[in-house]
Scaffold this active site. Structure first.
Site, PDB file in Angstrom:
ATOM      1  N   LYS A   1      19.690 -21.911  -9.181  1.00 26.48           N
ATOM      2  CA  LYS A   1      19.538 -22.848  -8.061  1.00 26.48           C
ATOM      3  C   LYS A   1      18.185 -23.577  -8.129  1.00 26.48           C
ATOM      4  CE  LYS A   1      20.075 -19.730  -4.730  1.00 26.48           C
ATOM      5  NZ  LYS A   1      20.349 -18.462  -5.436  1.00 26.48           N
TER       6      LYS A   1
ATOM      7  N   ARG B   1      19.920  -7.015  -4.381  1.00 28.23           N
ATOM      8  CA  ARG B   1      20.067  -8.399  -3.925  1.00 28.23           C
ATOM      9  C   ARG B   1      21.511  -8.873  -4.117  1.00 28.23           C
ATOM     10  NH1 ARG B   1      15.790 -11.563  -7.075  1.00 28.23           N
ATOM     11  NH2 ARG B   1      16.190 -13.274  -5.643  1.00 28.23           N
TER      12      ARG B   1
ATOM     13  N   ARG C   1       6.964 -12.357  -9.747  1.00 26.85           N
ATOM     14  CA  ARG C   1       7.816 -12.115  -8.581  1.00 26.85           C
ATOM     15  C   ARG C   1       8.116 -10.634  -8.539  1.00 26.85           C
ATOM     16  NH1 ARG C   1      12.583 -16.324  -7.203  1.00 26.85           N
ATOM     17  NH2 ARG C   1      13.226 -14.474  -6.079  1.00 26.85           N
TER      18      ARG C   1
ATOM     19  N   ARG D   1      13.530 -13.916 -16.850  1.00 25.39           N
ATOM     20  CA  ARG D   1      12.637 -14.605 -15.919  1.00 25.39           C
ATOM     21  C   ARG D   1      11.422 -13.721 -15.632  1.00 25.39           C
ATOM     22  NH1 ARG D   1      15.128 -17.209 -10.570  1.00 25.39           N
ATOM     23  NH2 ARG D   1      15.132 -15.127  -9.701  1.00 25.39           N
TER      24      ARG D   1
ATOM     25  N   ARG E   1      21.917 -18.034   4.178  1.00 22.26           N
ATOM     26  CA  ARG E   1      22.256 -16.810   3.450  1.00 22.26           C
ATOM     27  C   ARG E   1      23.132 -15.873   4.267  1.00 22.26           C
ATOM     28  NH1 ARG E   1      17.794 -16.788  -0.407  1.00 22.26           N
ATOM     29  NH2 ARG E   1      17.957 -15.121  -1.918  1.00 22.26           N
TER      30      ARG E   1
HETATM   31  P1  AMP Z   1      14.951 -16.392  -3.236  1.00 17.02           P
HETATM   32  O1  AMP Z   1      13.696 -16.930  -3.817  1.00 17.02           O
HETATM   33  O2  AMP Z   1      15.802 -17.473  -2.584  1.00 17.02           O
HETATM   34  O3  AMP Z   1      15.744 -15.563  -4.186  1.00 17.02           O
HETATM   35  O4  AMP Z   1      14.537 -15.433  -2.026  1.00 17.02           O
HETATM   36  C1  AMP Z   1      13.755 -14.283  -2.236  1.00 17.02           C
HETATM   37  C2  AMP Z   1      13.868 -13.338  -1.047  1.00 17.02           C
HETATM   38  O5  AMP Z   1      13.411 -13.994   0.142  1.00 17.02           O
HETATM   39  C3  AMP Z   1      15.283 -12.891  -0.704  1.00 17.02           C
HETATM   40  O6  AMP Z   1      15.700 -11.785  -1.494  1.00 17.02           O
HETATM   41  C4  AMP Z   1      15.142 -12.529   0.768  1.00 17.02           C
HETATM   42  O7  AMP Z   1      14.467 -11.297   0.929  1.00 17.02           O
HETATM   43  C5  AMP Z   1      14.204 -13.607   1.271  1.00 17.02           C
HETATM   44  N1  AMP Z   1      14.939 -14.807   1.733  1.00 17.02           N
HETATM   45  C6  AMP Z   1      14.928 -16.059   1.176  1.00 17.02           C
HETATM   46  N2  AMP Z   1      15.714 -16.909   1.853  1.00 17.02           N
HETATM   47  C7  AMP Z   1      16.258 -16.180   2.871  1.00 17.02           C
HETATM   48  C8  AMP Z   1      17.179 -16.486   3.919  1.00 17.02           C
HETATM   49  N3  AMP Z   1      17.714 -17.716   4.055  1.00 17.02           N
HETATM   50  N4  AMP Z   1      17.501 -15.476   4.776  1.00 17.02           N
HETATM   51  C9  AMP Z   1      16.982 -14.249   4.658  1.00 17.02           C
HETATM   52  N5  AMP Z   1      16.121 -13.890   3.690  1.00 17.02           N
HETATM   53  C10 AMP Z   1      15.749 -14.841   2.797  1.00 17.02           C
END
Ligand code: AMP
Length: 191
Positions: free
Chosen positions: A13, A146, A135, A127, A88
């Protein structure tokens, strides 16, 4: 144009969002990036979010909805946004609908990047190696969690958008360039 990029962690994404930013002048709203910025700034939210993110769990709907709603009010979002990592949960999707209706914004498409999950483990490991482990949620153990959370809470959003005729699914197992090409076609179909 306003689109949602949808898919499990590691689907690409973020990579595709960057393509849309450079080619279509849209703004990428990545809730994950916003949370990581809050962690880096050691804000109250960042402190709260870190342990949740490290465990592969979701930050609360209220916090995330408030974060996106506030960000959408910034003038740069008028050119169109790519939502990356939001919504999400079904509750976030419903709140987003309401938010867009209130702000008089149209959602054009929800672009699902569909991937083979076994391949995701390899990608996440790559990654983690490429980013030098910057990260703390990029490892196989947290990825498994996840993915579980994705299936339990996030995948149920797909029928929600399908019913609204907004969902377009793209094969995310193709090359990055081919995935970009497919996304460009969706964008052109939106104009
Ligand atoms: P990402 O970078 O989008 O993979 O997000 C990393 C982490 O941030 C996720 O595993 C969640 O813990 C948190 N997170 C990001 N976006 C959301 C969302 N829309 N709702 C809840 N948690 C989020």
């Amino acid at each position: 144009m306003n689109v949602i990029l949808f898919g499990p962690p590691g689907a690409g994404k973020g990579t595709q969002a960057q393509m849309l930013v450079s080619e279509f002048g849209m703004v990428q709203l990545s809730t994950g990036d916003m949370l990581r910025a809050a962690i880096a700034a050691e804000s109250e939210l960042g402190l709260k979010a870190k342990s949740i993110m490290d465990a592969g769990q979701l930050v609360s709907d209220d916090i995330m909805i408030g974060m996106i709603s506030e960000r959408m009010d910034a003038p740069d979002c008028a050119n169109g946004v790519i939502l990356d990592g939001f919504p999400r949960t079904v509750a976030q999707a419903e709140a987003l609908d309401q938010m867009f209706a209130d702000k008089n914004i149209a959602l054009d498409s929800v672009i699902e990047i569909a991937v083979d999950e076994a391949a995701l483990f390899a990608r996440i490991e790559n990654r983690a190696a490429e980013t030098g482990g910057s990260r703390s949620d990029d490892n196989a153990e947290v990825l498994a969690e996840r993915l579980k959370v994705y299936h339990a809470n996030t995948a149920p959003i797909l029928p929600y958008y399908k019913d609204k005729n907004k969902l377009v699914t793209i094969d995310g197992m193709q090359s990055i360039d081919k995935v970009s090409e497919d996304i460009r076609s969706v964008m052109q179909g939106n104009t």
